[in-house]
Write a protein that holds these residues in place. Sequence first.
Motif, PDB file in Angstrom:
ATOM      1  N   LEU A  66       0.820  -1.211   0.000  1.00  0.00           N
ATOM      2  CA  LEU A  66       0.000   0.000   0.000  1.00  0.00           C
ATOM      3  C   LEU A  66       0.857   1.267   0.000  1.00  0.00           C
ATOM      4  CD1 LEU A  66      -2.847  -1.047   2.438  1.00  0.00           C
ATOM      5  CD2 LEU A  66      -2.918  -0.911  -0.053  1.00  0.00           C
ATOM      6  N   LEU A  67       2.001   1.212   0.650  1.00  0.00           N
ATOM      7  CA  LEU A  67       2.933   2.334   0.611  1.00  0.00           C
ATOM      8  C   LEU A  67       3.469   2.548  -0.807  1.00  0.00           C
ATOM      9  CD1 LEU A  67       4.525   4.467   2.253  1.00  0.00           C
ATOM     10  CD2 LEU A  67       6.316   2.744   2.493  1.00  0.00           C
ATOM     11  N   ILE A  68       3.806   1.468  -1.479  1.00  0.00           N
ATOM     12  CA  ILE A  68       4.286   1.557  -2.865  1.00  0.00           C
ATOM     13  C   ILE A  68       3.200   2.150  -3.764  1.00  0.00           C
ATOM     14  CG2 ILE A  68       4.947   0.177  -4.877  1.00  0.00           C
ATOM     15  CD1 ILE A  68       6.376  -1.710  -2.913  1.00  0.00           C
ATOM     16  N   LEU A  69       1.948   1.704  -3.590  1.00  0.00           N
ATOM     17  CA  LEU A  69       0.857   2.236  -4.410  1.00  0.00           C
ATOM     18  C   LEU A  69       0.587   3.706  -4.115  1.00  0.00           C
ATOM     19  CD1 LEU A  69      -1.805  -0.596  -4.631  1.00  0.00           C
ATOM     20  CD2 LEU A  69      -0.014   0.028  -6.235  1.00  0.00           C
ATOM     21  N   SER A  70       0.731   4.103  -2.871  1.00  0.00           N
ATOM     22  CA  SER A  70       0.533   5.516  -2.520  1.00  0.00           C
ATOM     23  C   SER A  70       1.608   6.387  -3.168  1.00  0.00           C
ATOM     24  CB  SER A  70       0.575   5.695  -1.011  1.00  0.00           C
ATOM     25  OG  SER A  70      -0.433   4.956  -0.403  1.00  0.00           O
ATOM     26  N   ILE A  71       2.832   5.926  -3.139  1.00  0.00           N
ATOM     27  CA  ILE A  71       3.924   6.674  -3.778  1.00  0.00           C
ATOM     28  C   ILE A  71       3.710   6.731  -5.290  1.00  0.00           C
ATOM     29  CG2 ILE A  71       6.408   6.617  -4.269  1.00  0.00           C
ATOM     30  CD1 ILE A  71       6.754   5.488  -1.403  1.00  0.00           C
ATOM     31  N   LEU A  72       3.255   5.605  -5.872  1.00  0.00           N
ATOM     32  CA  LEU A  72       2.960   5.578  -7.306  1.00  0.00           C
ATOM     33  C   LEU A  72       1.870   6.583  -7.660  1.00  0.00           C
ATOM     34  CD1 LEU A  72       3.156   4.239 -10.151  1.00  0.00           C
ATOM     35  CD2 LEU A  72       1.338   2.708  -9.359  1.00  0.00           C
ATOM     36  N   ALA A  73       0.814   6.634  -6.870  1.00  0.00           N
ATOM     37  CA  ALA A  73      -0.277   7.576  -7.140  1.00  0.00           C
ATOM     38  C   ALA A  73       0.201   9.019  -7.041  1.00  0.00           C
ATOM     39  CB  ALA A  73      -1.429   7.325  -6.170  1.00  0.00           C
ATOM     40  N   LEU A  74       1.036   9.297  -6.063  1.00  0.00           N
ATOM     41  CA  LEU A  74       1.561  10.653  -5.905  1.00  0.00           C
ATOM     42  C   LEU A  74       2.453  11.037  -7.083  1.00  0.00           C
ATOM     43  CD1 LEU A  74       1.640  13.080  -4.035  1.00  0.00           C
ATOM     44  CD2 LEU A  74       3.630  12.072  -2.938  1.00  0.00           C
ATOM     45  N   ILE A  75       3.301  10.123  -7.514  1.00  0.00           N
ATOM     46  CA  ILE A  75       4.177  10.397  -8.663  1.00  0.00           C
ATOM     47  C   ILE A  75       3.355  10.612  -9.932  1.00  0.00           C
ATOM     48  CG2 ILE A  75       5.899   9.337 -10.184  1.00  0.00           C
ATOM     49  CD1 ILE A  75       7.136   8.095  -7.658  1.00  0.00           C
ATOM     50  N   LEU A  76       2.355   9.766 -10.150  1.00  0.00           N
ATOM     51  CA  LEU A  76       1.518   9.929 -11.345  1.00  0.00           C
ATOM     52  C   LEU A  76       0.750  11.241 -11.319  1.00  0.00           C
ATOM     53  CD1 LEU A  76       0.066   6.358 -11.920  1.00  0.00           C
ATOM     54  CD2 LEU A  76       1.810   7.540 -13.243  1.00  0.00           C
ATOM     55  N   LEU A  77       0.267  11.614 -10.140  1.00  0.00           N
ATOM     56  CA  LEU A  77      -0.447  12.882 -10.017  1.00  0.00           C
ATOM     57  C   LEU A  77       0.472  14.058 -10.327  1.00  0.00           C
ATOM     58  CD1 LEU A  77      -2.974  14.481  -9.115  1.00  0.00           C
ATOM     59  CD2 LEU A  77      -1.985  14.463  -6.831  1.00  0.00           C
ATOM     60  N   LEU A  78       1.676  14.048  -9.767  1.00  0.00           N
ATOM     61  CA  LEU A  78       2.613  15.142 -10.024  1.00  0.00           C
ATOM     62  C   LEU A  78       3.041  15.188 -11.488  1.00  0.00           C
ATOM     63  CD1 LEU A  78       4.790  14.999  -6.791  1.00  0.00           C
ATOM     64  CD2 LEU A  78       3.026  16.668  -7.400  1.00  0.00           C
ATOM     65  N   LEU A  79       3.264  14.025 -12.089  1.00  0.00           N
ATOM     66  CA  LEU A  79       3.605  14.011 -13.514  1.00  0.00           C
ATOM     67  C   LEU A  79       2.458  14.531 -14.361  1.00  0.00           C
ATOM     68  CD1 LEU A  79       5.525  10.641 -13.939  1.00  0.00           C
ATOM     69  CD2 LEU A  79       6.439  12.948 -14.122  1.00  0.00           C
TER      70      LEU A  79
END
Length: 118
Positions: A66-79
Amino acid sequence: MLPKIIATLYPLLTWLVLVFAFKFLRIRQLTRRKLLIADVYVLFLIYGLQLFSEQITAVNILPYYLLILSILALILLLLDLFYYKAFDYKRFFKLFWRLTFIITLALYIAMIVMIYLH
């Protein structure tokens, strides 16, 4: 030894069950948009990750996942915000869910390798 074999065969068996379910039960036509097998398969892989990681390794992988998915979502949002200067939730969720499938499958394979190397 039996839980290791079941954990190893679980992804293949669930994939086969989903293929037959999608083919014979016509699940794809029940939704307004075309639902892919990989979209549903992610949920079964997440359940398998939680179940087998807790039983076999005594370490629950789910919080790290879940931590990995949260970081992925944040990176995708910023991109999305920096590259397109706008946020399109359909494109975001589609890309997020496809990348979630890839990450989940890679994490499950890594867990299986870890089980057999231990």
